[in-house]
Design a protein around this motif. Sequence first.
Motif, short mmCIF file in Angstrom:
data_model
loop_
_atom_site.label_atom_id
_atom_site.label_comp_id
_atom_site.label_asym_id
_atom_site.label_seq_id
_atom_site.Cartn_x
_atom_site.Cartn_y
_atom_site.Cartn_z
N UNK A 190 -18.22 -30.40 8.73
CA UNK A 190 -17.02 -31.07 8.22
C UNK A 190 -16.76 -30.65 6.77
N UNK A 191 -17.80 -30.66 5.94
CA UNK A 191 -17.64 -30.30 4.54
C UNK A 191 -17.23 -28.84 4.38
N UNK A 192 -17.74 -28.00 5.26
CA UNK A 192 -17.35 -26.59 5.19
C UNK A 192 -15.86 -26.43 5.48
N UNK A 193 -15.37 -27.13 6.51
CA UNK A 193 -13.94 -27.04 6.85
C UNK A 193 -13.06 -27.53 5.71
N UNK A 194 -13.46 -28.63 5.08
CA UNK A 194 -12.68 -29.17 3.97
C UNK A 194 -12.71 -28.20 2.79
N UNK A 199 -8.10 -28.62 6.71
CA UNK A 199 -8.13 -30.08 6.72
C UNK A 199 -7.80 -30.65 8.09
N UNK A 200 -6.91 -29.98 8.86
CA UNK A 200 -6.57 -30.47 10.20
C UNK A 200 -7.76 -30.34 11.14
N UNK A 201 -8.48 -29.22 11.06
CA UNK A 201 -9.67 -29.06 11.89
C UNK A 201 -10.75 -30.08 11.50
N UNK A 230 -9.20 -34.49 -1.22
CA UNK A 230 -9.74 -33.15 -1.46
C UNK A 230 -8.79 -32.26 -2.25
N UNK A 231 -7.48 -32.52 -2.20
CA UNK A 231 -6.52 -31.67 -2.89
C UNK A 231 -6.18 -32.16 -4.29
N UNK A 243 -18.84 -30.33 -2.09
CA UNK A 243 -17.61 -29.62 -1.80
C UNK A 243 -17.87 -28.13 -1.67
N UNK A 244 -19.11 -27.74 -1.47
CA UNK A 244 -19.50 -26.34 -1.41
C UNK A 244 -19.55 -25.88 0.03
#
Length: 388
Positions: A190-194, A199-201, A230-231, A243-244
């Motif tokens: 999840x953190x990797x996608x963000x 963000x949708x995934x 996140x943005x 956030x890495x």
Amino acid sequence: MDGCLAVDREVDKFLSKLSSFNHSVNRNLVECGQLLDRSKSLSESDQYDKAMETVSKVKSVAQTVANDHKDLHSSISKIGKSVDKNFVASDPNIMHVAFMESEQKQTIANQVVCDYLLRQGHLEAVRSLIQEAKVPVRDEQMHLFVRVNEVIDALRNKNILPAIQFVEDFRFQLSSVNSSLEFHLLRLRFLEMVAVGNRLEALSLSTHFSKFTPQHTPEIQKLMGHLIYSQQRSEDSNSSVSKVPVSLQPDHVFAELVDLLTSDLCSMLGFSRSHKSHLLTCVEAGCQFLPSLINLKQVMTQGKVGNLWNAKEELPIEVNVRLSKYHSLVACPVLRQPLNDDNPAMRLVCGHIISREALNRIASNHSKMKCPYCPFEQSAKMAVVIKF
């Protein structure tokens, strides 16, 4: 412990001399190389004189290296002498060969070694041990360890996809041991996608978090808050949520996943949940109380009571093992009697454990009984045997 420190000091001296030796050799080689390079730009008459100077320098360096090398051998010899001085190679009053003559104890020892080798991924050594010592290891257990070692190698290379596939294949077994491995893998994904902007995934993946409540509710709330904000550039820089991207996560994150996977695997196979093997625990415990046993042996020898050591299958003194909570002897909290095969531990419905003899006394001539530690009323027939 004093013996270990003495040997450690000798090893430190050797490593210091070895470092100085390498530095000296490299420096002298560079100087010789520079002399040769300078001699190439001189005239023929000057080159001869420079060459003789270089030869003299090389001979001097060779002699110095030879002397320093002899000094290194002297330091290595001192380490061996320190080991011989501070450690007892064999003491018949501490370790008896007859102790391992029992076939049952030999099997247990082989299983402990086999468990350690499997945890370390030495599969060829395990196969040889199984064949030679005839260790009872099931084929499915071997296949499972092979699969887990492949997953561990991938995690150490910061690749979580094999671990996710492993969780999907063994979801039922992992859920039976209350594993949280799947949640931590999903959290990392999840953190990797963000982090990469998907963000949708990430929002679609977050639907899987519902099955991990309420155990991980605070962490899930942080993750969803991280997704929402996140943005925003004003996001709290001290947030505990990373956030890495996965590939840039610190090594300790994946080391924790490896420990968690190992712990869950051991629970699935009926081993200890600790990431340490039984062999490592025994070695560390032995290093802690072996000096006490040696001192006790000397006292018992002087008092001519050496045979007392073999009276029972237990130590003559109490030893505090600081590694984990282990009990070599378990006693009933009600009758204060040791538990054994004839008087095993019984787990009541409420979760408290007493001996079978205590259970029979409390429940004699009664269809219902109360737990001696809580007011829970239950039937004695519902108690189950606990094996340690």
